[in-house]
Design a protein around this motif. Structure first.
Motif, mmCIF file in Angstrom:
data_model
loop_
_atom_site.group_PDB
_atom_site.id
_atom_site.type_symbol
_atom_site.label_atom_id
_atom_site.label_comp_id
_atom_site.label_asym_id
_atom_site.label_seq_id
_atom_site.Cartn_x
_atom_site.Cartn_y
_atom_site.Cartn_z
ATOM 1 N N TRP A 1 53.227 20.597 44.606
ATOM 2 C CA TRP A 1 52.838 20.545 45.996
ATOM 3 C C TRP A 1 51.368 20.900 46.176
ATOM 4 O O TRP A 1 50.663 20.352 47.015
ATOM 5 C CB TRP A 1 53.755 21.510 46.756
ATOM 6 C CG TRP A 1 53.408 21.608 48.156
ATOM 7 C CD1 TRP A 1 53.812 20.777 49.148
ATOM 8 C CD2 TRP A 1 52.529 22.551 48.741
ATOM 9 N NE1 TRP A 1 53.239 21.156 50.316
ATOM 10 C CE2 TRP A 1 52.448 22.250 50.092
ATOM 11 C CE3 TRP A 1 51.795 23.636 48.248
ATOM 12 C CZ2 TRP A 1 51.678 22.982 50.966
ATOM 13 C CZ3 TRP A 1 51.017 24.367 49.118
ATOM 14 C CH2 TRP A 1 50.963 24.034 50.457
ATOM 15 N N GLU A 2 50.881 21.815 45.340
ATOM 16 C CA GLU A 2 49.499 22.274 45.450
ATOM 17 C C GLU A 2 48.492 21.170 45.124
ATOM 18 O O GLU A 2 47.342 21.237 45.538
ATOM 19 C CB GLU A 2 49.248 23.470 44.523
ATOM 20 C CG GLU A 2 49.924 24.750 44.968
ATOM 21 C CD GLU A 2 51.411 24.779 44.627
ATOM 22 O OE1 GLU A 2 51.904 23.805 44.017
ATOM 23 O OE2 GLU A 2 52.082 25.773 44.974
ATOM 24 N N MET B 1 47.816 19.323 48.478
ATOM 25 C CA MET B 1 47.615 20.083 49.714
ATOM 26 C C MET B 1 46.341 19.696 50.460
ATOM 27 O O MET B 1 46.284 19.803 51.680
ATOM 28 C CB MET B 1 47.642 21.579 49.428
ATOM 29 C CG MET B 1 46.465 22.099 48.666
ATOM 30 S SD MET B 1 46.637 23.863 48.426
ATOM 31 C CE MET B 1 45.308 24.193 47.296
ATOM 32 N N LEU C 1 65.439 30.908 52.480
ATOM 33 C CA LEU C 1 64.767 31.903 51.641
ATOM 34 C C LEU C 1 63.372 31.439 51.234
ATOM 35 O O LEU C 1 62.388 32.177 51.383
ATOM 36 C CB LEU C 1 65.615 32.119 50.387
ATOM 37 C CG LEU C 1 65.725 33.505 49.816
ATOM 38 C CD1 LEU C 1 66.443 34.412 50.787
ATOM 39 C CD2 LEU C 1 66.512 33.427 48.497
ATOM 40 N N ASN D 1 59.628 32.870 52.714
ATOM 41 C CA ASN D 1 58.683 33.468 51.771
ATOM 42 C C ASN D 1 57.425 32.643 51.537
ATOM 43 O O ASN D 1 56.578 33.011 50.743
ATOM 44 C CB ASN D 1 59.376 33.718 50.429
ATOM 45 C CG ASN D 1 60.457 34.765 50.557
ATOM 46 O OD1 ASN D 1 60.470 35.533 51.522
ATOM 47 N ND2 ASN D 1 61.364 34.796 49.601
ATOM 48 N N TYR E 1 53.830 31.046 51.578
ATOM 49 C CA TYR E 1 52.573 31.764 51.803
ATOM 50 C C TYR E 1 51.374 30.838 52.002
ATOM 51 O O TYR E 1 50.670 30.939 52.997
ATOM 52 C CB TYR E 1 52.337 32.708 50.625
ATOM 53 C CG TYR E 1 51.118 33.583 50.771
ATOM 54 C CD1 TYR E 1 51.145 34.696 51.593
ATOM 55 C CD2 TYR E 1 49.953 33.286 50.097
ATOM 56 C CE1 TYR E 1 50.030 35.492 51.744
ATOM 57 C CE2 TYR E 1 48.832 34.077 50.241
ATOM 58 C CZ TYR E 1 48.874 35.189 51.057
ATOM 59 O OH TYR E 1 47.773 35.989 51.197
ATOM 60 N N LEU E 2 51.147 29.952 51.025
ATOM 61 C CA LEU E 2 49.899 29.177 51.044
ATOM 62 C C LEU E 2 49.823 28.214 52.224
ATOM 63 O O LEU E 2 48.791 28.119 52.886
ATOM 64 C CB LEU E 2 49.735 28.439 49.708
ATOM 65 C CG LEU E 2 48.499 27.556 49.521
ATOM 66 C CD1 LEU E 2 47.227 28.288 49.864
ATOM 67 C CD2 LEU E 2 48.425 27.039 48.097
ATOM 68 N N LEU F 1 49.122 29.848 55.499
ATOM 69 C CA LEU F 1 47.750 30.366 55.435
ATOM 70 C C LEU F 1 46.751 29.280 55.806
ATOM 71 O O LEU F 1 45.755 29.531 56.481
ATOM 72 C CB LEU F 1 47.471 30.871 54.012
ATOM 73 C CG LEU F 1 46.171 31.616 53.771
ATOM 74 C CD1 LEU F 1 46.168 32.938 54.485
ATOM 75 C CD2 LEU F 1 45.950 31.834 52.275
ATOM 76 N N LEU F 2 47.038 28.030 55.371
ATOM 77 C CA LEU F 2 46.126 26.927 55.633
ATOM 78 C C LEU F 2 46.270 26.381 57.045
ATOM 79 O O LEU F 2 45.312 25.914 57.646
ATOM 80 C CB LEU F 2 46.378 25.787 54.631
ATOM 81 C CG LEU F 2 46.079 26.072 53.170
ATOM 82 C CD1 LEU F 2 46.561 24.932 52.289
ATOM 83 C CD2 LEU F 2 44.591 26.289 52.968
ATOM 84 N N GLN G 1 54.538 36.507 56.609
ATOM 85 C CA GLN G 1 53.870 36.659 55.313
ATOM 86 C C GLN G 1 52.357 36.765 55.503
ATOM 87 O O GLN G 1 51.687 37.567 54.849
ATOM 88 C CB GLN G 1 54.202 35.493 54.390
ATOM 89 C CG GLN G 1 55.687 35.195 54.248
ATOM 90 C CD GLN G 1 56.486 36.379 53.748
ATOM 91 O OE1 GLN G 1 55.944 37.268 53.090
ATOM 92 N NE2 GLN G 1 57.770 36.415 54.041
ATOM 93 N N LEU H 1 51.497 40.096 56.811
ATOM 94 C CA LEU H 1 51.365 41.117 55.764
ATOM 95 C C LEU H 1 49.964 41.122 55.172
ATOM 96 O O LEU H 1 49.390 42.182 54.921
ATOM 97 C CB LEU H 1 52.378 40.866 54.641
ATOM 98 C CG LEU H 1 53.787 41.385 54.836
ATOM 99 C CD1 LEU H 1 54.600 41.125 53.581
ATOM 100 C CD2 LEU H 1 53.759 42.881 55.127
ATOM 101 N N LYS H 2 49.447 39.932 54.937
ATOM 102 C CA LYS H 2 48.089 39.831 54.388
ATOM 103 C C LYS H 2 47.095 40.481 55.354
ATOM 104 O O LYS H 2 46.238 41.255 54.947
ATOM 105 C CB LYS H 2 47.728 38.362 54.168
ATOM 106 C CG LYS H 2 46.302 38.148 53.657
ATOM 107 C CD LYS H 2 45.951 36.683 53.733
ATOM 108 C CE LYS H 2 44.465 36.442 53.636
ATOM 109 N NZ LYS H 2 43.995 36.219 52.269
ATOM 110 N N VAL I 1 59.665 43.046 56.801
ATOM 111 C CA VAL I 1 59.601 41.642 56.409
ATOM 112 C C VAL I 1 60.666 41.283 55.376
ATOM 113 O O VAL I 1 61.200 40.178 55.377
ATOM 114 C CB VAL I 1 58.185 41.312 55.878
ATOM 115 C CG1 VAL I 1 58.142 39.932 55.264
ATOM 116 C CG2 VAL I 1 57.175 41.403 57.004
ATOM 117 N N ILE I 2 60.994 42.208 54.465
ATOM 118 C CA ILE I 2 61.931 41.834 53.394
ATOM 119 C C ILE I 2 63.395 42.035 53.788
ATOM 120 O O ILE I 2 64.285 41.500 53.122
ATOM 121 C CB ILE I 2 61.632 42.565 52.060
ATOM 122 C CG1 ILE I 2 61.875 44.063 52.180
ATOM 123 C CG2 ILE I 2 60.252 42.241 51.585
ATOM 124 C CD1 ILE I 2 61.643 44.813 50.879
#
Lengths: 272, 298
Positions: free
Chosen positions: A116-117, A120, A200, A204, A206-207, A210-211, A222, A225-226, A247-248
């Motif tokens: 997937w990366e 992106m 799940l 969880n 993240y990337l 973020l984008l 998530q 948290l950062k 969060v968890i």
């Protein structure tokens, strides 16, 4: 199997020692989340008193409640989207004969080899063109189609007797009704597995958030948290850990409840 | 009835099937196949700030990357990271799965403990480990202090940072590997063990001759998945080290992210993405080639 007492004790010892080791970081974070600054600096393991001050602080510092809600909406949407899209595709692969089926199946397999990366960068541009930054659809829609999910369900659909399908056709049941009334109810366990897996992994994620999120409107926990970690890092670890625990908890609960199901379902899907 | 009409009627299955497959096909086209081709296309260009192809440079981006010490560093770090994490994660998970596969009272509790890390997000795990690695108040340095050993700057020392990130990653991945391996162990037919027990075979003999061969498809699956996951690592780097110190933890996905969304060099970022794609393609193909020969299917 019959096991001697000595080997039983030995296995229990290994079980306790290693599982405590694995679970330790979570327990530690849990303890820290109740501690005051000085307690943390002293390096204690047990807090002196159970106070929820860190928890109330973390909810006032961050819009954590709205982040939690966002994460929940996004995870449930992806879960439902995957269930619909994957079950439709799996149904077509199992109960339809058509030209090019093998080729399309191969296309589905090939998506598993594309990380997937690696895609992106254009995906971010696509989302920008659609004006989907900071939207739920931008966070969820790209993940609705899932080759792994399609295979998992296909595996289960394949175990449905062909006679059932023929009988339903003779009885004049339409394709869609057969899918809806017969295939899906029979495959409940696989659907639950895929659903739990989808929830799940999305919770969880993240990337991608973020984008795609540049403000707080649809930001997920998530990324929260950062944010928390970079704001509070130097001083208030107790507050940060309270955030971590909040969060968890949803995913840990889900895992504790569905562990057996997930383990069975995932290993079946893994081994054609 | 006309010929076209008959063909139309005969293909009704195909058309209905297309309807069921359409959502997947559209989504895969828009969010997997198109961007993959677009990434390959962009890797041959210099781009402007908004990511449009500006000047065609052929293989320049790749030549530049292969010669740049920064990228070489990133590849080396990625390779080491895979080596540090994958084998140890699988060995530990296998050990735990073997333990948790014994039929004992309360075993369900232990299974939940071992799989727990699967329920903890990368972001949350990273924050917990960030605290444990903290040089002054983290527990690792406290432990070293108690043992009278010299303190370590876990995430700040270029010699240690990659190792530290690897340790935390091993922990994060154990839950998932454990769950898959336990599932595999439970699928092994009990009868196989019964016949061997009559011959008085010991535990390790059975492990070597029955359990591991019968588990090989699952092991093969989890090795492939773990390898691919390791190459895709991002979250823990972003939170723990930001690729530092002195780029010692600049793993490939982090490097792509930085090149694209911080430096706005979409051409070279795409070239790195293409390299990531090729690596994963090779790993998958190699795995399948080796797997065909080595794996024992029931």
């Amino acid at each position: 199997m019959k096991m001697g007492l000595a080997s039983k004790i030995w296995i229990y010892f290994l079980l306790i020692a290693t599982s405590a080791f694995v679970f330790f970081p979570v327990l530690y974070a849990f303890m820290i989340s109740f501690m005051t600054g000085p307690e943390i600096i002293q390096g204690k393991f047990f807090p002196e008193s159970i106070s929820f001050e860190n928890y109330s602080k973390v909810f006032s510092r961050l819009p954590l409640l709205s982040y939690l809600l966002n994460s929940f909406i996004v995870s449930v949407s992806v879960m439902l989207g995957q269930l619909v899209v994957c079950s439709l595709a799996a149904y077509a692969f199992v109960f339809f004969k058509f030209k090019g089926r093998d080729f399309i199946f191969f296309l589905f397999i090939s998506t598993m080899m594309i990380p997937w990366e690696a895609t992106m960068i254009p995906n971010v541009f696509t989302i920008r063109k659609l004006d989907w930054f900071n939207t739920y659809q931008g966070l969820t829609l790209p993940f609705f189609a899932l080759a792994f999910g399609t295979f998992l369900l296909r595996q289960h659909f394949l175990t449905i007797p062909k006679e059932l399908h023929e009988a339903s056709q003779i009885a004049g049941l339409s394709r869609f009704r057969f899918f809806w009334r017969v295939v899906l109810p029979i495959s409940k366990t696989s659907l639950v597995t895929l659903g739990a897996y989808g929830f799940l992994t999305t919770w969880n994620m993240y990337l991608w958030p973020l984008l795609i999120t540049t403000n707080q409107s649809v930001r997920t926990v998530q990324i929260g948290l950062k944010q928390l970690q970079s704001q509070e890092i130097a001083t208030e670890w107790g507050v940060v850990m309270a955030g971590v625990i909040v969060v968890i908890i949803p995913t840990l609960l889900l895992l504790f409840l569905g562990q057996k199901q997930l383990q069975k379902g995932l290993s079946q899907g893994a081994l054609k | 009835m006309t010929r076209i009409g008959r063909v139309w009627r005969k293909s009704v299955d195909g058309r209905t099937a297309a309807l069921y497959l359409l959502p997947s096909i559209i989504l895969f086209s828009v969010f997997v196949f198109y961007p993959m081709f677009r990434t390959i296309y962009l890797s041959f260009f210099l781009t402007d700030q908004t990511g449009n192809a500006a000047i065609m440079v052929g293989f320049e981006n790749f030549v530049y990357l292969l010669g740049s010490s920064e990228f070489q560093n990133s590849m080396k770090a990625t390779g080491l990271f895979v080596l540090y994490t994958v084998p140890i994660t699988i060995i530990l998970a296998l050990f735990f799965a073997l333990l948790a596969n014994e039929k004992l009272k309360g075993i369900g509790f232990f299974r939940t403990m071992y799989s727990s890390t699967m329920g903890i997000s990368v972001a949350a795990s990273s924050v917990i480990w960030l605290f444990m690695f903290n040089p002054s108040i983290g527990m690792f340095n406290r432990l070293l202090g108690v043992l009278n050993l010299p303190q370590i700057q876990w995430l700040l020392d270029p010699e240690w940072a990659l190792l530290s990130v690897s340790i935390s990653t091993i922990w994060m991945n154990i839950g998932f590997s454990f769950l898959i391996l336990l599932g595999g162990l439970q699928n092994i037919d009990e009868h196989l063990y019964e016949s061997s027990r009559i011959d008085g075979a010991g535990y390790f003999y059975r492990l070597r001759r029955i359990t591991l061969p019968m588990l090989s498809p699952t092991l093969f699956f989890i090795i492939t998945i773990s390898l691919i996951n390791a190459f895709q690592t991002f979250g823990q780097i972003d939170i723990l080290t930001k690729g530092g110190p002195s780029q010692s933890t600049n793993l490939i996905v982090y490097s792509i992210y930085r090149e694209a969304f911080i430096n706005y060099q979409f051409g070279t970022a795409s070239a790195q993405a293409v390299i990531l794609f090729l690596i994963i393609l090779i790993v998958t193909i190699l795995q399948f080639k080796l797997g065909e020969r080595k794996v024992h299917y029931q």
